[in-house]
Design a protein around this motif. Structure first.
Motif, PDB file in Angstrom:
ATOM      1  N   ILE A   1       0.824  -1.161   0.032  1.00  0.00           N
ATOM      2  CA  ILE A   1       0.161   0.137  -0.007  1.00  0.00           C
ATOM      3  C   ILE A   1       0.998   1.503   0.026  1.00  0.00           C
ATOM      4  O   ILE A   1       0.545   2.253  -0.642  1.00  0.00           O
ATOM      5  CB  ILE A   1      -0.986   0.120   1.206  1.00  0.00           C
ATOM      6  N   THR A   2       1.876   1.302   0.918  1.00  0.00           N
ATOM      7  CA  THR A   2       2.754   2.126   0.973  1.00  0.00           C
ATOM      8  C   THR A   2       3.653   2.717  -0.440  1.00  0.00           C
ATOM      9  O   THR A   2       3.419   3.896  -1.045  1.00  0.00           O
ATOM     10  CB  THR A   2       3.957   2.149   2.107  1.00  0.00           C
ATOM     11  N   LEU A   3       4.133   1.549  -0.988  1.00  0.00           N
ATOM     12  CA  LEU A   3       4.924   1.695  -2.184  1.00  0.00           C
ATOM     13  C   LEU A   3       3.695   2.320  -3.231  1.00  0.00           C
ATOM     14  O   LEU A   3       4.000   3.127  -4.134  1.00  0.00           O
ATOM     15  CB  LEU A   3       5.474   0.414  -2.813  1.00  0.00           C
ATOM     16  N   GLY A   4       2.581   1.733  -3.346  1.00  0.00           N
ATOM     17  CA  GLY A   4       1.675   1.973  -4.223  1.00  0.00           C
ATOM     18  C   GLY A   4       1.198   3.663  -4.359  1.00  0.00           C
ATOM     19  O   GLY A   4       1.353   4.087  -5.225  1.00  0.00           O
ATOM     20  N   LEU A   5       0.852   3.935  -2.894  1.00  0.00           N
ATOM     21  CA  LEU A   5       0.589   5.394  -2.864  1.00  0.00           C
ATOM     22  C   LEU A   5       1.555   6.344  -3.002  1.00  0.00           C
ATOM     23  O   LEU A   5       1.266   7.435  -3.855  1.00  0.00           O
ATOM     24  CB  LEU A   5      -0.088   5.471  -1.497  1.00  0.00           C
ATOM     25  N   VAL A   6       2.729   6.074  -2.479  1.00  0.00           N
ATOM     26  CA  VAL A   6       3.777   6.832  -3.168  1.00  0.00           C
ATOM     27  C   VAL A   6       4.215   7.070  -4.613  1.00  0.00           C
ATOM     28  O   VAL A   6       4.223   8.065  -5.120  1.00  0.00           O
ATOM     29  CB  VAL A   6       5.189   6.443  -2.389  1.00  0.00           C
ATOM     30  N   SER A   7       3.869   5.833  -5.052  1.00  0.00           N
ATOM     31  CA  SER A   7       4.005   6.018  -6.647  1.00  0.00           C
ATOM     32  C   SER A   7       2.891   6.567  -7.370  1.00  0.00           C
ATOM     33  O   SER A   7       3.266   7.496  -8.318  1.00  0.00           O
ATOM     34  CB  SER A   7       4.293   4.463  -7.394  1.00  0.00           C
ATOM     35  N   ILE A   8       1.780   6.624  -6.775  1.00  0.00           N
ATOM     36  CA  ILE A   8       0.570   7.430  -7.605  1.00  0.00           C
ATOM     37  C   ILE A   8       0.873   8.645  -7.305  1.00  0.00           C
ATOM     38  O   ILE A   8       0.862   9.663  -8.379  1.00  0.00           O
ATOM     39  CB  ILE A   8      -0.761   6.915  -6.705  1.00  0.00           C
ATOM     40  N   VAL A   9       0.985   9.270  -6.121  1.00  0.00           N
ATOM     41  CA  VAL A   9       1.105  10.663  -5.950  1.00  0.00           C
ATOM     42  C   VAL A   9       2.534  11.394  -6.550  1.00  0.00           C
ATOM     43  O   VAL A   9       2.539  12.214  -7.331  1.00  0.00           O
ATOM     44  CB  VAL A   9       1.357  10.925  -4.365  1.00  0.00           C
ATOM     45  N   PHE A  10       3.560  10.543  -6.480  1.00  0.00           N
ATOM     46  CA  PHE A  10       4.845  10.851  -7.115  1.00  0.00           C
ATOM     47  C   PHE A  10       4.917  11.120  -8.428  1.00  0.00           C
ATOM     48  O   PHE A  10       5.102  12.276  -9.267  1.00  0.00           O
ATOM     49  CB  PHE A  10       6.094  10.139  -6.723  1.00  0.00           C
ATOM     50  N   ALA A  11       4.299  10.043  -9.242  1.00  0.00           N
ATOM     51  CA  ALA A  11       4.029  10.052 -10.641  1.00  0.00           C
ATOM     52  C   ALA A  11       3.229  10.898 -11.285  1.00  0.00           C
ATOM     53  O   ALA A  11       3.288  11.752 -12.407  1.00  0.00           O
ATOM     54  CB  ALA A  11       3.731   8.568 -11.207  1.00  0.00           C
ATOM     55  N   GLY A  12       2.052  11.243 -10.344  1.00  0.00           N
ATOM     56  CA  GLY A  12       1.117  12.117 -10.616  1.00  0.00           C
ATOM     57  C   GLY A  12       1.455  13.625 -10.726  1.00  0.00           C
ATOM     58  O   GLY A  12       1.437  14.330 -11.780  1.00  0.00           O
ATOM     59  N   LEU A  13       2.698  13.916  -9.820  1.00  0.00           N
ATOM     60  CA  LEU A  13       3.165  15.235  -9.961  1.00  0.00           C
ATOM     61  C   LEU A  13       4.292  15.213 -11.224  1.00  0.00           C
ATOM     62  O   LEU A  13       4.406  16.476 -11.625  1.00  0.00           O
ATOM     63  CB  LEU A  13       3.927  15.446  -8.397  1.00  0.00           C
ATOM     64  N   MET A  14       4.849  14.282 -11.300  1.00  0.00           N
ATOM     65  CA  MET A  14       5.984  14.062 -12.277  1.00  0.00           C
ATOM     66  C   MET A  14       5.355  14.433 -13.504  1.00  0.00           C
ATOM     67  O   MET A  14       6.032  14.487 -14.648  1.00  0.00           O
ATOM     68  CB  MET A  14       6.731  13.002 -12.275  1.00  0.00           C
ATOM     69  N   LEU A  15       4.030  14.221 -13.809  1.00  0.00           N
ATOM     70  CA  LEU A  15       3.427  14.126 -15.100  1.00  0.00           C
ATOM     71  C   LEU A  15       3.350  15.741 -15.626  1.00  0.00           C
ATOM     72  O   LEU A  15       3.263  15.951 -16.986  1.00  0.00           O
ATOM     73  CB  LEU A  15       1.882  13.777 -14.927  1.00  0.00           C
ATOM     74  N   TYR A  16       3.261  16.624 -14.610  1.00  0.00           N
ATOM     75  CA  TYR A  16       3.419  17.934 -15.272  1.00  0.00           C
ATOM     76  C   TYR A  16       4.835  18.602 -15.703  1.00  0.00           C
ATOM     77  O   TYR A  16       5.636  17.905 -15.266  1.00  0.00           O
ATOM     78  CB  TYR A  16       3.006  18.814 -13.809  1.00  0.00           C
ATOM     79  N   ARG A  17       4.655  19.238 -16.487  1.00  0.00           N
ATOM     80  CA  ARG A  17       5.810  19.966 -17.097  1.00  0.00           C
ATOM     81  C   ARG A  17       6.999  19.054 -17.959  1.00  0.00           C
ATOM     82  O   ARG A  17       8.069  19.320 -17.712  1.00  0.00           O
ATOM     83  CB  ARG A  17       6.692  20.747 -16.149  1.00  0.00           C
ATOM     84  N   ARG A  18       6.360  17.885 -18.140  1.00  0.00           N
ATOM     85  CA  ARG A  18       6.876  17.049 -19.093  1.00  0.00           C
ATOM     86  C   ARG A  18       7.349  17.701 -20.416  1.00  0.00           C
ATOM     87  O   ARG A  18       6.367  18.258 -21.008  1.00  0.00           O
ATOM     88  CB  ARG A  18       6.373  15.448 -19.184  1.00  0.00           C
ATOM     89  N   ARG A  19       8.555  17.290 -21.120  1.00  0.00           N
ATOM     90  CA  ARG A  19       8.654  18.040 -22.470  1.00  0.00           C
ATOM     91  C   ARG A  19       8.378  16.786 -23.306  1.00  0.00           C
ATOM     92  O   ARG A  19       8.524  17.088 -24.673  1.00  0.00           O
ATOM     93  CB  ARG A  19       9.946  18.530 -22.517  1.00  0.00           C
TER      94      ARG A  19
END
Lengths: 482, 217
Positions: free
Chosen positions: A281-299
């Protein structure tokens, strides 16, 4: 002789013999066709396997309800990717990115990868599964580096080093599981066989089994791209050929998760053990939030969707971490739907890169106006991957959220926030790529969009109505997973 | 010396040599230390083959000796000489803190394994402690070094720990196959290093310099 006629063995023998043949054929056109034929034959063999369903063990292989579905999915996506790949490489040759000699090597690796993934799914031995995943990793490393550019070699090197460490951790976990089982079930192969391990799991030493699971989760989690051990994934997706990105996101990540699930099943039979759930659960949630934020400002568009894959792997790990029939059902459905949608999406991205000649967002725009069919297909794919109705990912994400609200409302809030963050990024992506004034080059698109449309149709069908037998099958597997 | 003492002596020497790998600041001694570690590993496996009456482990011992004690160190030495790689090891963290971190990791391995493994045999349990220590020290080496050659040596010492664990687990199947698979993997890595250099793709073996392209930040 019976072993060779067994459909489970056919699914392995077909890709491996084709790999040998492809290594011998210098002509890339023949190679591309043979690649399609071989993956189609494998798909047929997988179909026979699903229909015949010869449950039980054959030598080092075994078939049960969990792995049979994954084999069918792997073979289907393998086939559509081969079809897409034929058009894609034709264009890469024309533009001089690849040489015919590279393609012989590429097709051979493609088939070895398919064979290795099916072996990892079908084997009944923990050690063989580890070796199969290692082989699958090596072939993808070689495919990621195929352009021989500075960036491609570097992405391949990073992938290689990180996944080697992951592989080493997973092997240590596998050895620990053997050491736990050996005093109970005796020396040799039985202590590495899934069915025997599961039958005796209740008698294993719980503390050591827990430690083993930590190593396995981190080891195979590296391959599945869970944060914080995901660093290879965006580079490998962005720098490799697009069909390889589709195979990585659509299939190899699933196979790594399958390995984690198999080991998690050992905990189902063992009562009084520490549950592996909270870690997932922890790894999953961290992945969801982190990847969600990283989706912004991709080139880079491929890098963008690579982060989206990390997010979805997080959702799946979260679902299986919650456990219980509903969450497991949702996790399985999400794995199948994500695999189909994401590979379809990468096919669409491949077409977009071809018409625009670049994979940077800056060079892509107004696709629905310049290439209506491709543009709208892409929009449909992104809506599907965002988990909006009427597509199948909506059903599975809805079920995950429902299960989370029932079990842990606070975790559900984090999950929903993560999902909304990535939803916003996906809307921005649609807006930039599909609408507005056409930007960049507007070459004509060749090659067929059929593979994407097939994937979307299946995902749409699952969103509208899931047939009864498939629901029963998923429910049965959910109960197996505990 | 009785059976346990010899096994412990050899496995303990592996951990000591892992520490020794951590403080080498030049590549040639680093390679030699690695060769020494692989030699001790080959002896430890040979000893396991004797005590477990498992002659197939002798094949693994032979692979460890021939491949990792002789061949790989020779090839690496040849590569650094011919490709004129800097002979110093570029480190990210100083030697002192690294050794302290290493000691903490070994303590962690002991605390973890000794508490968790009352159920399994004494020999296997002690071996697991040593093996886990070697694995963790190898990882520490991989994260504290920038130089590609020393990262590869870190990876190979992780593998030494894994082979120690696999041979210590009594009657484990596929040990020989696993060591062959790992040898192939290492051969590929080393060839990769060599090919990258020979094509003049990178000016340095320092991975941080290779990392000009770091993805989008």
């Amino acid at each position: 002789m019976g072993e060779f006629l067994n459909p489970a063995a056919t699914v392995l023998i077909l890709p491996l013999t084709s790999a040998l043949l492809l290594a011998l054929i210098p002509n890339y056109r023949v190679g591309a066709w043979l690649n399609i034929i071989a993956t189609f034959a494998t798909l047929c063999a997988a179909g026979i396997l699903v229909v015949a369903r010869p449950a039980g063990a054959f030598g080092l292989l075994f078939v049960d309800d969990l792995n049979i579905g994954f084999v069918a999915l792997t073979s289907l996506v393998g086939f559509t990717t081969a079809v897409f790949s034929k058009g894609y490489i034709g264009h890469e040759l024309a533009t001089g990115h690849l040489k015919p000699a590279h393609l012989r090597y590429y097709h051979t690796m493609f088939q070895i990868l398919m064979g290795a993934m099916n072996l990892a799914l079908l084997t009944s031995i923990t050690g063989v599964m580890w070796a199969a995943i290692e082989i699958a990793t090596l072939t993808t490393v070689l495919m990621v580096g195929i352009y021989r550019s500075h960036a491609a070699l570097e992405a391949a090197w990073k992938y290689f080093i990180l996944s080697s460490v992951g592989i080493a951790l997973a092997l240590f976990g596998t050895i620990l599981v053997y050491s736990v089982a050996q005093p109970v079930v005796g020396d040799g192969l039985p202590a590495m066989t899934w069915t025997i391990l599961q039958a005796h799991a209740a008698k294993f030493d719980p503390a050591l089994l827990n430690i083993a699971f930590v190593f396995l989760l981190l080891g195979y989690g590296t391959k599945a791209g869970l944060v914080p051990i995901h660093a290879w994934l965006p580079d490998a997706h962005a720098e490799g050929p697009t069909p390889v990105s589709a195979l990585l996101s659509g299939l190899l990540l699933n196979v790594a998760l399958y390995a984690i699930l198999r080991f998690k099943m050992l905990f189902v039979g063992a009562h009084g053990l520490f549950s592996p759930g909270p870690m997932m659960i922890t790894l999953g949630l961290v992945s969801i939030v982190f990847a969600g934020l990283m989706l912004y400002r991709r080139r880079d568009i491929k890098r963008f969707f690579a982060y989206s894959s990390i997010e979805h792997m997080g959702i799946i790990a979260f679902a299986f971490g919650l456990g219980g029939p509903l969450a497991n059902f949702a996790g399985l459905l999400h794995m199948a739907m994500h695999s189909l949608t994401k590979s379809g999406l990468f096919f669409a991205v491949g077409h977009i890169i071809r018409v625009k000649g670049s994979q940077k967002f800056d060079a892509i725009g107004g696709l629905t106006r310049s290439h209506p069919l491709l543009g709208w297909t892409f929009v449909a794919c992104v809506i599907a991957i965002a988990g909006l109705p009427p597509f199948g990912l909506f059903t599975s994400e809805f079920l995950v959220v429902t299960a989370a609200v029932e079990a842990q409302p606070l975790l559900a809030i984090v999950l929903v926030v993560g999902l909304l963050i990535s939803l916003g990024a996906l809307f921005i992506c649609i807006n930039r790529v599909a609408f507005g004034e056409p930007k960049g080059k507007v070459d004509t698109d060749e090659g067929t969009l059929l593979p994407i449309i097939v994937h979307l149709a299946i995902v749409l069908a699952f969103g509208v109505f899931i047939p009864g037998p498939i629901v029963n099958w998923f429910q049965h597997v959910s109960r197996m997973l505990g | 010396m009785d059976t346990l003492t010899v096994a412990h002596f050899l496995a303990g020497s592996l951990v000591l040599l892992s520490f020794s790998l951590l403080y080498q600041d030049r590549l040639p001694p680093l390679i030699n230390t690695f060769a020494a570690q692989s030699l001790v590993l080959a002896l430890a496996i040979g000893w396991q083959a004797e005590t477990q009456h498992a002659p197939h482990l002798l094949i693994t011992a032979a692979i460890e000796f021939g491949f990792k004690t002789v061949l790989i160190p020779l090839v690496l030495t040849w590569i650094i000489r011919n490709l004129k790689i800097h002979r110093t090891v570029e480190i990210v963290v100083g030697v002192g803190p690294t050794i302290l971190a290493g000691m903490a990791l070994v303590g962690l391995a002991m605390a973890l394994m000794m508490r968790a493994t009352p159920g399994i045999g004494v020999l296997a349990r002690q071996d697991l402690v040593f093996a886990l220590s070697v694995v963790l020290l190898g990882m520490l080496m991989m994260v504290t070094r920038r130089n590609a050659v020393s990262q590869v040596i870190g990876f190979m010492s992780i593998e030494n720990g894994l082979v120690l664990a696999a041979t210590g687990a009594k009657g484990m199947p596929f040990v020989v196959e696993t060591s062959v698979a790992f040898s192939v993997l290492i051969a590929l890595i080393v060839t990769g290093i060599f090919l990258f250099r020979i094509r003049e793709r990178f000016d340095s073996m320092d991975v941080a310099v290779i990392d000009q392209f770091r993805g989008e930040r």
